[in-house]
Design a protein around this motif. Structure first.
Motif, PDB file in Angstrom:
ATOM      1  N   ARG A 193      -2.673   0.452  -8.851  1.00 32.85           N
ATOM      2  CA  ARG A 193      -3.028   0.711  -7.459  1.00 32.85           C
ATOM      3  C   ARG A 193      -4.524   0.760  -7.229  1.00 32.85           C
ATOM      4  O   ARG A 193      -4.978   0.722  -6.085  1.00 32.85           O
ATOM      5  N   PRO A 351      -3.615   9.405  13.417  1.00 30.00           N
ATOM      6  CA  PRO A 351      -2.370  10.168  13.371  1.00 30.00           C
ATOM      7  C   PRO A 351      -1.533   9.847  14.610  1.00 30.00           C
ATOM      8  O   PRO A 351      -2.093   9.648  15.691  1.00 30.00           O
ATOM      9  N   THR A 418      -8.620   6.232  10.456  1.00 27.73           N
ATOM     10  CA  THR A 418      -9.321   5.439   9.456  1.00 27.73           C
ATOM     11  C   THR A 418      -9.781   4.127  10.083  1.00 27.73           C
ATOM     12  O   THR A 418      -9.154   3.626  11.021  1.00 27.73           O
ATOM     13  N   THR A 420      -9.629   1.235   8.934  1.00 25.37           N
ATOM     14  CA  THR A 420      -8.730   0.101   8.731  1.00 25.37           C
ATOM     15  C   THR A 420      -7.360   0.566   8.249  1.00 25.37           C
ATOM     16  O   THR A 420      -7.245   1.207   7.203  1.00 25.37           O
ATOM     17  N   GLY A 421      -6.354   0.244   9.046  1.00 24.45           N
ATOM     18  CA  GLY A 421      -4.991   0.620   8.691  1.00 24.45           C
ATOM     19  C   GLY A 421      -4.335  -0.378   7.766  1.00 24.45           C
ATOM     20  O   GLY A 421      -3.498  -0.027   6.948  1.00 24.45           O
ATOM     21  N   VAL A 425     -11.492  -4.022   4.427  1.00 27.69           N
ATOM     22  CA  VAL A 425     -12.908  -3.784   4.708  1.00 27.69           C
ATOM     23  C   VAL A 425     -13.691  -5.090   4.721  1.00 27.69           C
ATOM     24  O   VAL A 425     -14.404  -5.395   5.685  1.00 27.69           O
ATOM     25  N   LEU A 433     -16.739   1.725   6.506  1.00 24.69           N
ATOM     26  CA  LEU A 433     -16.185   2.352   5.307  1.00 24.69           C
ATOM     27  C   LEU A 433     -17.137   3.431   4.799  1.00 24.69           C
ATOM     28  O   LEU A 433     -16.735   4.562   4.513  1.00 24.69           O
ATOM     29  N   VAL A 440     -20.633  10.551  -1.177  1.00 31.71           N
ATOM     30  CA  VAL A 440     -19.989  10.759  -2.481  1.00 31.71           C
ATOM     31  C   VAL A 440     -18.923   9.675  -2.702  1.00 31.71           C
ATOM     32  O   VAL A 440     -18.814   9.096  -3.791  1.00 31.71           O
ATOM     33  N   HIS A 445     -17.170   4.774  -5.469  1.00 28.71           N
ATOM     34  CA  HIS A 445     -16.789   3.361  -5.393  1.00 28.71           C
ATOM     35  C   HIS A 445     -17.737   2.506  -6.248  1.00 28.71           C
ATOM     36  O   HIS A 445     -17.301   1.657  -7.019  1.00 28.71           O
ATOM     37  N   VAL A 463     -16.636  -5.141   0.578  1.00 25.87           N
ATOM     38  CA  VAL A 463     -16.194  -3.751   0.531  1.00 25.87           C
ATOM     39  C   VAL A 463     -17.386  -2.790   0.563  1.00 25.87           C
ATOM     40  O   VAL A 463     -17.496  -1.944   1.442  1.00 25.87           O
TER      41      VAL A 463
ATOM     42  N   LEU B 176     -15.598  15.262  -3.581  1.00 30.20           N
ATOM     43  CA  LEU B 176     -15.139  13.955  -3.094  1.00 30.20           C
ATOM     44  C   LEU B 176     -13.892  14.149  -2.246  1.00 30.20           C
ATOM     45  O   LEU B 176     -12.965  14.844  -2.650  1.00 30.20           O
ATOM     46  N   GLY B 179      -8.716   9.298   0.624  1.00 24.40           N
ATOM     47  CA  GLY B 179      -7.513   9.063   1.407  1.00 24.40           C
ATOM     48  C   GLY B 179      -7.675   9.352   2.877  1.00 24.40           C
ATOM     49  O   GLY B 179      -8.744   9.172   3.446  1.00 24.40           O
ATOM     50  N   ARG B 180      -6.621   9.884   3.460  1.00 23.29           N
ATOM     51  CA  ARG B 180      -6.532   9.884   4.916  1.00 23.29           C
ATOM     52  C   ARG B 180      -5.465  10.864   5.363  1.00 23.29           C
ATOM     53  O   ARG B 180      -4.795  11.481   4.552  1.00 23.29           O
ATOM     54  N   THR B 182      -3.569   9.599   8.088  1.00 22.47           N
ATOM     55  CA  THR B 182      -2.778   8.667   8.876  1.00 22.47           C
ATOM     56  C   THR B 182      -1.625   8.110   8.040  1.00 22.47           C
ATOM     57  O   THR B 182      -1.646   8.165   6.806  1.00 22.47           O
ATOM     58  N   LYS B 184      -0.851   5.026   7.652  1.00 25.04           N
ATOM     59  CA  LYS B 184      -1.345   3.866   6.916  1.00 25.04           C
ATOM     60  C   LYS B 184      -2.853   3.950   6.772  1.00 25.04           C
ATOM     61  O   LYS B 184      -3.520   4.539   7.619  1.00 25.04           O
ATOM     62  N   GLY B 185      -3.394   3.266   5.783  1.00 25.32           N
ATOM     63  CA  GLY B 185      -4.836   3.220   5.635  1.00 25.32           C
ATOM     64  C   GLY B 185      -5.209   2.462   4.385  1.00 25.32           C
ATOM     65  O   GLY B 185      -4.610   2.681   3.335  1.00 25.32           O
ATOM     66  N   VAL B 186      -6.167   1.531   4.495  1.00 23.36           N
ATOM     67  CA  VAL B 186      -6.568   0.724   3.338  1.00 23.36           C
ATOM     68  C   VAL B 186      -8.083   0.683   3.202  1.00 23.36           C
ATOM     69  O   VAL B 186      -8.648  -0.317   2.785  1.00 23.36           O
ATOM     70  N   ALA B 187      -8.732   1.775   3.571  1.00 25.12           N
ATOM     71  CA  ALA B 187     -10.190   1.796   3.556  1.00 25.12           C
ATOM     72  C   ALA B 187     -10.721   2.040   2.141  1.00 25.12           C
ATOM     73  O   ALA B 187     -10.763   3.168   1.668  1.00 25.12           O
ATOM     74  N   GLY B 188     -11.123   0.969   1.480  1.00 24.12           N
ATOM     75  CA  GLY B 188     -11.746   1.112   0.162  1.00 24.12           C
ATOM     76  C   GLY B 188     -10.726   1.223  -0.964  1.00 24.12           C
ATOM     77  O   GLY B 188      -9.523   1.058  -0.762  1.00 24.12           O
ATOM     78  N   TYR B 189     -11.238   1.487  -2.161  1.00 23.46           N
ATOM     79  CA  TYR B 189     -10.382   1.598  -3.334  1.00 23.46           C
ATOM     80  C   TYR B 189      -9.434   2.795  -3.187  1.00 23.46           C
ATOM     81  O   TYR B 189      -9.771   3.803  -2.572  1.00 23.46           O
ATOM     82  N   ASP B 190      -8.275   2.689  -3.786  1.00 29.50           N
ATOM     83  CA  ASP B 190      -7.282   3.755  -3.697  1.00 29.50           C
ATOM     84  C   ASP B 190      -7.622   4.853  -4.700  1.00 29.50           C
ATOM     85  O   ASP B 190      -6.975   5.014  -5.734  1.00 29.50           O
ATOM     86  N   LEU B 191      -8.669   5.630  -4.357  1.00 35.50           N
ATOM     87  CA  LEU B 191      -9.099   6.696  -5.264  1.00 35.50           C
ATOM     88  C   LEU B 191      -8.044   7.797  -5.354  1.00 35.50           C
ATOM     89  O   LEU B 191      -7.895   8.444  -6.397  1.00 35.50           O
ATOM     90  N   ARG B 193      -4.824   7.678  -5.575  1.00 35.77           N
ATOM     91  CA  ARG B 193      -3.846   7.455  -6.628  1.00 35.77           C
ATOM     92  C   ARG B 193      -4.477   7.278  -7.999  1.00 35.77           C
ATOM     93  O   ARG B 193      -3.781   7.319  -9.010  1.00 35.77           O
ATOM     94  N   LEU B 194      -5.790   7.084  -8.030  1.00 40.40           N
ATOM     95  CA  LEU B 194      -6.460   7.104  -9.330  1.00 40.40           C
ATOM     96  C   LEU B 194      -6.473   8.528  -9.885  1.00 40.40           C
ATOM     97  O   LEU B 194      -6.292   8.742 -11.094  1.00 40.40           O
TER      98      LEU B 194
END
Lengths: 464, 464
Positions: A193, A351, A418, A420-421, A425, A433, A440, A445, A463, B176, B179-180, B182, B184-191, B193-194
């Motif tokens: 992921r 939300p 956010t 971007t849903g 980016v 972003l 931080v 990133h 990005v 740090l 996430g979000r 909301t 849905k959200g895809v802003a940047g790397y999925d930190l 879940r890291l």
């Protein structure tokens, strides 16, 4: 010393190394408007993982950046060329390697088109849910790289929920395998992921293992016609508050209704302020659930609520929703004749409770900047696409469009949303972003980017 | 120069800095057997994020490692102390900060107990699905750090599916936010879940935003009694092949049935080779789905299949399953009297199609190493817990136990599985993780660890 092209031809053969100037120009950009795109040196079409490794090693040797590309249907400029780059297209890696119906997984190469995978798994009574608007042409590799969404997400989630393993070629030329083939697994960091949604900046995806679901039943479809977007937004919050989980909950505003009806007449209520389209997977409870959705819509001010009479009508309604993008492009072209009408397609998620406020705010922004903005999107997720109509030939129109775009982003963040849903980016939202994740977040990133791609080979400038 | 304890007392106050030798010994380890544990210098219980920052900065200044701990119910040694470490317990940060029923999210501090969150959201008609065996005592922070699973996962997924945002204190002392809020959200790397599943090696989780679901209906429950584990394993593959998705599908083998019946007599069929426990959320289709599950079980050789007659019987059957762990501990104690009986609790997941082969193989391994191994687990996910019964006082028994453990890991990987389906890596499975992910995977893990924790402050020696 042999040049880059000679070296690429030596490892890929002539036919996979493309330098025709028209073809290079045709590969400069994805479908995002207003994003910069450079002129690439070459487009390569490797056929397997070893060839991807060879491309990255060759590019690294020459100090030339690599930009991965799928079908270039993205909407944030993430696939746009940078000057002198190698464009690494994965479209020739288009094999479905395996469908395992009992374990409900499929293994595919990145160039497989979303619709092709959907059709193949359907033969086994299975479903790959993610359905971005581009699903008939976009590739699984691109869907994974951008963590693509779609209309099914409100119930079934976005691409990342379905990716359980990857093969990725790193900037070093190493081949990394992440994840698993099992239903569950927690071995080590969730690298899978981390790559999903990283937009080609951390590695080149060469194989994807996805999980599948049993095919959904046919769905019942409901239409609710509202006098205003605000009322439609309130209905969405009400539906959620009632504990209902429709399998689809989409919103079209008056601008979109008019544009779609003009593009393909089908008797849509173009006098409405907004239309909500809801669906529930069939089964004995669907009708009762949709009846409750209808009640909430009526209580929120809908002046007409009706169910699709049959599957054909339901399909026609969904098709109307899917025409939003081409219809708005035609609307923009007709608004500013001479080939100069364009769209700035935005993507913001808030939300659900803030959806009405977002829609109100976008209307205010359209007034304030005196520019047409239509809104369409995945209302059930709070994920809206305000489409700003600009005259590309008029710097004042472009400037108003950009200001409106920024005002929408600002509004979305202020509502707890956010930037971007689902579109990502890319180039379009780098600044937003940074604003959203803070210093931080940006530092982390960058640290991860540097850990995985210390020489900055992959998709530089995207990005971050 | 003031010493570590003085500095910690200066920032946290006396009451949050604990050095009582008995208490230190009591905090040395989680519930994993056979894992090394050092003697910590101190246990600290910060009450807010600022205090966590202060602990990490203070420890960094003194060059002392920090081991984060929740309720220490883990089963891989991830929370075990290292010599001289600061044990950072998050149990005092136990506030549910927010439940938002319309947006279906909750925001909690890491020390909130899973059952407390479940009870609170139930008041709003909502559900937080992840239900590890330890749910009545384990904390959300620990659940997130280990990406905990449970019985609901077969339908509802593991912890990571429900974590949408985190606040994390990094080794640098930076805070740090990932996430979000909301859908849905895809802003940047999925930190987000890291960090989920990173077992305290990348940061200290100080706040968790989870998504919630509408509360599930009551469920219907079915029991199928098989002459052998092989037949039960085949039934699981058959259920999946039929496109069925039960909400629970658990397996108990003969050893467990006997142990549970001895621990709390309830009339279980202790003569059976294995028992499958299945459930389906009610609703009009549940009965039909369970009838099909019953058919598959019968076709796979079940000699008895019956439905729970009412909710009380269903609850009793689930309770029996939940007693597997204490019952096996008692079984081990009675097998090797004198307080020396112990369990090596293993955790392996394979594709569902390989479940029967895994169960056969574990039985062969028990024979080969002449050691009792009971098997219980989440059959629907292919995720089994072979429990190896050892005599801690007998080096030969311990050695056979370790060999059997390794043989099971080897078997799981050879069947396309993973070395841990839900318990994590910790200390117990570092070598097996390296084996599973290979040298490139290990290198990437190390690169990410170094990018986020360059001084190696956090939970050294775990995972990698």
């Amino acid at each position: 010393m042999p040049d880059l092209l000679d070296d690429l031809r030596a490892v890929l053969g002539e036919s996979a190394v493309l330098t025709d100037p028209d073809l290079l120009r045709g590969h400069q950009r994805d479908e995002a408007d207003l994003c910069a795109a450079g002129m690439p040196a070459v487009v390569v079409r490797p056929r397997d993982t070893a060839e991807v490794v060879a491309v990255l090693r060759t590019a690294a040797t020459h100090g030339v950046p690599v930009v991965p590309q799928g079908a270039r249907t993205g909407l944030a400029g993430a696939a746009n060329a940078v000057d002198g780059a190698v464009l690494l297209s994965t479209v020739a890696m288009d094999e479905i390697l395996e469908v395992d119906p009992v374990n409900r997984i499929a293994v595919v190469q990145p160039g497989v088109v979303n619709a092709a995978l959907a059709a193949e798994v359907a033969k086994h009574g299975l479903r790959y849910p993610p359905d971005p608007g581009s699903w008939e042409s976009s590739t699984i590799g691109g869907n994974v790289a951008t963590n693509a969404g779609g209309m099914c997400c409100v119930k079934y989630g976005v691409t990342t929920e379905y990716v359980i393993g990857l093969e990725v070629v790193l900037a070093t030329g190493e081949v990394l395998r992440t994840g698993r083939r099992t239903a569950k697994g927690v071995a080590g960091y969730d690298l899978t992921r981390l790559f999903v949604g990283s937009e080609g900046t951390l590695g080149v995806i060469t194989e994807v293992t996805v999980s599948l679901r049993p095919a959904a039943e046919e769905s019942l479809t409901l239409v609710a016609v509202f006098p205003s977007t605000t009322a439609a937004g309130q209905a969405v919050a009400g539906i959620s508050a009632q504990g209902l989980s429709p399998s689809l909950l989409e919103l079209l505003d008056r601008t979109h209704l008019g544009a779609i009806e003009a593009y393909r007449p089908m008797g849509l209520r173009t006098d409405a302020g907004a239309l909500l389209l809801a669906a529930a997977d069939t089964g004995p409870r669907a009708a009762a659930d949709l009846a409750r959705v209808a009640e909430v819509c009526t209580a929120s001010g809908a002046d007409e609520v009706f169910a699709a009479t049959d599957a054909a009508e339901a399909a026609a309604l969904l098709q109307a929703r899917r025409l939003a993008h081409p219809a708005m492009e035609r609307f923009a072209a007709e608004t500013y004749p001479g080939g100069n009408g364009g769209l700035i397609i935005d993507d913001v998620a808030v939300p659900r409770t803030a959806l009405a406020a977002l829609l109100d705010g976008v209307a205010r922004i359209a007034d304030e900047y005196d520019i047409p903005i239509g809104v369409v999107g995945h209302a059930g997720d709070g994920n809206m696409h305000p489409n700003i109509v600009v005259d590309r030939a008029d710097p004042a129109s472009l400037e108003r469009g950009r200001l409106a775009f920024d005002a929408i982003m600002e509004l979305g963040l202020s509502l707890g949303g956010t930037c971007t849903g689902e579109h990502g980016v890319g180039l379009l939202k780098r600044d937003w972003l940074a604003r959203e994740i803070g210093p931080v977040g940006v530092r982390v990133h960058r640290a991860i980017k540097e850990a995985l791609d210390p020489i900055g080979l992959l998709n530089p400038g995207k990005v971050l």
